[in-house]
Scaffold this motif. Structure first.
Motif, PDB file in Angstrom:
ATOM      1  N   GLU A   8      11.721 -49.340   1.311  1.00 27.26           N
ATOM      2  CA  GLU A   8      11.716 -48.157   2.174  1.00 27.26           C
ATOM      3  C   GLU A   8      11.185 -46.930   1.446  1.00 27.26           C
ATOM      4  O   GLU A   8      10.397 -46.159   1.997  1.00 27.26           O
ATOM      5  N   VAL A   9      11.622 -46.755   0.192  1.00 24.97           N
ATOM      6  CA  VAL A   9      11.165 -45.607  -0.595  1.00 24.97           C
ATOM      7  C   VAL A   9       9.652 -45.684  -0.819  1.00 24.97           C
ATOM      8  O   VAL A   9       8.948 -44.685  -0.660  1.00 24.97           O
ATOM      9  N   LEU A  10       9.162 -46.866  -1.156  1.00 20.24           N
ATOM     10  CA  LEU A  10       7.720 -47.026  -1.352  1.00 20.24           C
ATOM     11  C   LEU A  10       6.950 -46.732  -0.064  1.00 20.24           C
ATOM     12  O   LEU A  10       5.920 -46.059  -0.100  1.00 20.24           O
ATOM     13  N   GLU A  11       7.460 -47.223   1.056  1.00 16.73           N
ATOM     14  CA  GLU A  11       6.789 -46.993   2.345  1.00 16.73           C
ATOM     15  C   GLU A  11       6.765 -45.500   2.679  1.00 16.73           C
ATOM     16  O   GLU A  11       5.734 -44.974   3.122  1.00 16.73           O
ATOM     17  N   LEU A  54       8.633 -43.404  -9.789  1.00 12.31           N
ATOM     18  CA  LEU A  54       8.827 -42.855  -8.447  1.00 12.31           C
ATOM     19  C   LEU A  54       9.401 -41.442  -8.456  1.00 12.31           C
ATOM     20  O   LEU A  54       9.574 -40.837  -7.396  1.00 12.31           O
ATOM     21  N   GLU A  55       9.724 -40.946  -9.654  1.00  9.81           N
ATOM     22  CA  GLU A  55      10.342 -39.625  -9.795  1.00  9.81           C
ATOM     23  C   GLU A  55      11.571 -39.516  -8.896  1.00  9.81           C
ATOM     24  O   GLU A  55      11.673 -38.627  -8.042  1.00  9.81           O
ATOM     25  N   CYS A  56      12.498 -40.454  -9.081  1.00 11.14           N
ATOM     26  CA  CYS A  56      13.710 -40.476  -8.275  1.00 11.14           C
ATOM     27  C   CYS A  56      14.909 -40.865  -9.131  1.00 11.14           C
ATOM     28  O   CYS A  56      14.760 -41.117 -10.325  1.00 11.14           O
ATOM     29  N   GLN A  57      16.058 -40.915  -8.526  1.00  7.58           N
ATOM     30  CA  GLN A  57      17.299 -41.312  -9.173  1.00  7.58           C
ATOM     31  C   GLN A  57      17.690 -42.713  -8.694  1.00  7.58           C
ATOM     32  O   GLN A  57      17.294 -43.126  -7.593  1.00  7.58           O
ATOM     33  N   PRO A  58      18.477 -43.459  -9.485  1.00  6.64           N
ATOM     34  CA  PRO A  58      18.895 -44.795  -9.062  1.00  6.64           C
ATOM     35  C   PRO A  58      19.569 -44.802  -7.686  1.00  6.64           C
ATOM     36  O   PRO A  58      19.386 -45.733  -6.904  1.00  6.64           O
TER      37      PRO A  58
END
Length: 75
Positions: A8-11, A54-58
């Protein structure tokens, strides 16, 4: 139960599993399994590299959902 939100994050970001594998240096097979929720064990280094790419958190990639309760069969 823990579920992956990687697909979902990639999309949402218009990125592919292939792009993520190249950017993170994590094997494509590992990224694919993570995206499909087929990972039994989580390698913290791989998770860190994916989050960095992705410059995100787990917490953006993993969510805890309640497992539906199953009823025992009556005999």
């Amino acid at each position: 139960m823990i579920q992956s939100r990687l697909s979902e994050v990639l999309e949402e970001r218009g990125r592919t599993l292939y792009w993520l594998a190249k950017q993170s240096g994590v094997r494509y097979a590992t990224v694919w399994q993570s995206g499909k929720g087929q990972v039994g064990r989580l390698n913290m280094e791989s998770l860190d590299r994916i989050c960095e790419a992705l410059e995100c958190q787990p917490g953006d990639l993993l969510v805890r959902v309640n497992k539906p309760k199953t009823r025992k069969k009556a005999r």
